[in-house]
Design a protein around this motif. Structure first.
Motif, PDB file in Angstrom:
ATOM      1  N   GLY A  23     -19.839  40.805  26.276  1.00 13.41           N
ATOM      2  CA  GLY A  23     -19.110  41.834  25.556  1.00 13.41           C
ATOM      3  C   GLY A  23     -18.735  42.959  26.501  1.00 13.41           C
ATOM      4  O   GLY A  23     -19.551  43.353  27.339  1.00 13.41           O
ATOM      5  N   VAL A  24     -17.515  43.462  26.388  1.00 16.83           N
ATOM      6  CA  VAL A  24     -17.042  44.530  27.281  1.00 16.83           C
ATOM      7  C   VAL A  24     -16.338  45.608  26.468  1.00 16.83           C
ATOM      8  O   VAL A  24     -15.498  45.308  25.609  1.00 16.83           O
ATOM      9  CB  VAL A  24     -16.095  43.981  28.374  1.00 16.83           C
ATOM     10  CG1 VAL A  24     -15.517  45.135  29.202  1.00 16.83           C
ATOM     11  CG2 VAL A  24     -16.831  43.002  29.291  1.00 16.83           C
ATOM     12  N   ASP A  25     -16.703  46.852  26.756  1.00 20.22           N
ATOM     13  CA  ASP A  25     -16.004  48.020  26.230  1.00 20.22           C
ATOM     14  C   ASP A  25     -15.267  48.635  27.416  1.00 20.22           C
ATOM     15  O   ASP A  25     -15.860  49.354  28.215  1.00 20.22           O
ATOM     16  CB  ASP A  25     -17.005  49.011  25.641  1.00 20.22           C
ATOM     17  CG  ASP A  25     -16.336  50.250  25.066  1.00 20.22           C
ATOM     18  OD1 ASP A  25     -15.161  50.165  24.672  1.00 20.22           O
ATOM     19  OD2 ASP A  25     -16.999  51.311  25.032  1.00 20.22           O
ATOM     20  N   ALA A  34     -22.201  43.942  28.303  1.00 26.98           N
ATOM     21  CA  ALA A  34     -23.429  43.380  27.750  1.00 26.98           C
ATOM     22  C   ALA A  34     -23.315  41.869  27.730  1.00 26.98           C
ATOM     23  O   ALA A  34     -22.212  41.320  27.625  1.00 26.98           O
ATOM     24  CB  ALA A  34     -23.671  43.906  26.339  1.00 26.98           C
ATOM     25  N   LEU A  35     -24.448  41.207  27.823  1.00 26.97           N
ATOM     26  CA  LEU A  35     -24.485  39.752  27.701  1.00 26.97           C
ATOM     27  C   LEU A  35     -25.606  39.368  26.766  1.00 26.97           C
ATOM     28  O   LEU A  35     -26.738  39.862  26.888  1.00 26.97           O
ATOM     29  CB  LEU A  35     -24.682  39.075  29.061  1.00 26.97           C
ATOM     30  CG  LEU A  35     -23.428  39.148  29.934  1.00 26.97           C
ATOM     31  CD1 LEU A  35     -23.650  40.043  31.124  1.00 26.97           C
ATOM     32  CD2 LEU A  35     -22.976  37.761  30.365  1.00 26.97           C
ATOM     33  N   ILE A  36     -25.285  38.499  25.801  1.00 24.60           N
ATOM     34  CA  ILE A  36     -26.275  38.026  24.845  1.00 24.60           C
ATOM     35  C   ILE A  36     -26.329  36.504  24.891  1.00 24.60           C
ATOM     36  O   ILE A  36     -25.344  35.837  25.193  1.00 24.60           O
ATOM     37  CB  ILE A  36     -25.969  38.499  23.406  1.00 24.60           C
ATOM     38  CG1 ILE A  36     -24.620  37.948  22.917  1.00 24.60           C
ATOM     39  CG2 ILE A  36     -25.995  40.019  23.327  1.00 24.60           C
ATOM     40  CD1 ILE A  36     -24.341  38.253  21.440  1.00 24.60           C
ATOM     41  N   ALA A 166     -20.485  47.919  24.056  1.00 21.96           N
ATOM     42  CA  ALA A 166     -20.199  46.577  24.566  1.00 21.96           C
ATOM     43  C   ALA A 166     -21.096  45.537  23.900  1.00 21.96           C
ATOM     44  O   ALA A 166     -20.658  44.426  23.573  1.00 21.96           O
ATOM     45  CB  ALA A 166     -20.388  46.548  26.081  1.00 21.96           C
ATOM     46  N   LEU A 167     -22.347  45.906  23.688  1.00 19.70           N
ATOM     47  CA  LEU A 167     -23.276  45.012  22.997  1.00 19.70           C
ATOM     48  C   LEU A 167     -22.802  44.753  21.573  1.00 19.70           C
ATOM     49  O   LEU A 167     -22.891  43.631  21.063  1.00 19.70           O
ATOM     50  CB  LEU A 167     -24.668  45.631  23.004  1.00 19.70           C
ATOM     51  CG  LEU A 167     -25.814  44.822  22.425  1.00 19.70           C
ATOM     52  CD1 LEU A 167     -25.926  43.466  23.102  1.00 19.70           C
ATOM     53  CD2 LEU A 167     -27.117  45.600  22.554  1.00 19.70           C
ATOM     54  N   ALA A 168     -22.262  45.784  20.934  1.00 20.66           N
ATOM     55  CA  ALA A 168     -21.737  45.627  19.577  1.00 20.66           C
ATOM     56  C   ALA A 168     -20.550  44.671  19.550  1.00 20.66           C
ATOM     57  O   ALA A 168     -20.402  43.885  18.610  1.00 20.66           O
ATOM     58  CB  ALA A 168     -21.325  46.992  19.013  1.00 20.66           C
TER      59      ALA A 168
END
Length: 215
Positions: A23-25, A34-36, A166-168
């Motif tokens: 995820g990228v903001d 963020a990476l999940i 970004a995590l969102a």
């Protein structure tokens, strides 16, 4: 003769990861990423952080090059299967929109260079998926994520709101793929009901619908 030892029980084996989502903001001053890792209904946070570009001055090309190289580093380290990226916010001025669009394009180009597909999400879509309110602010998003996920600690957490954004985005992408049929039911109103002490701090500074911190 010594009694035979009882073998220790084997630890339960985790199912293989179904996918890893980046995820990228995007931003040209602060970029959140963020990476999940998704395993069925389980979501583990691998990392979330920011790329601080302020020290690079006003040379936009230098910043874009740094964004591209950092994205490639993350891709090669975590091997994401998909990219979820936030769309530029239309409430800022034209010059800011252009810069944000370029930053977004560079992130997408880095992923496409590794054959990673991408999906773009509007800011209101992300907020709605995570908090149940499309007008939630950054602090509300971060608090809801701390309720939903076991976040690894970060230093100076209040300064990492672009990282939680970004995590969102990554979590929103996971929800949109049908992995959470009740996405958004754990709303911000319910969070305040469960945490009445937060209500005063929240109502003291009401969020403007669609407000986004300038970059």
């Amino acid at each position: 003769m010594a009694a035979p030892r009882t073998p220790a029980p084997l630890a339960p084996r985790q199912p293989p990861a179904e996918k890893i989502i980046m995820g990228v903001d995007p931003g040209t001053q602060i970029l959140g990423f963020a990476l999940i890792e998704v395993r069925g209904q389980r979501v583990d946070v691998l990392t979330y952080d920011v790329l601080n570009l302020k020290s690079l001055g006003t040379n936009h090309a230098v910043k874009l090059k740094r964004i591209f190289s950092r994205m490639l580093e993350l891709i090669d380290e975590y091997l994401p299967d998909e990219l979820a990226i936030e769309a530029p916010f239309f409430g800022v001025n034209v010059q800011s929109m252009l810069k944000l669009g370029r930053a977004q394009g560079v992130v997408i180009a880095a992923c496409l260079s590794r054959d990673i597909p991408f999906v773009e999400y509007a800011p209101t879509k992300v907020k709605q998926a995570v908090t149940g309110s499309g007008s939630a602010d950054k602090e509300q998003v971060a608090r809801m994520l701390r309720q939903t996920l076991a976040l690894p600690p970060v230093e100076e957490a209040p300064k990492f709101l672009d990282a939680t954004d970004a995590l969102a985005v990554a979590l929103c992408h996971h929800y949109q793929q049908g992995n959470n049929a009740k996405a958004g039911t754990k709303s911000w109103d319910k969070f305040l009901a469960d945490n009445p002490a937060r209500a005063l701090a929240t109502t003291a500074k009401p969020a403007r619908p669609g407000a986004k911190t300038p970059r």
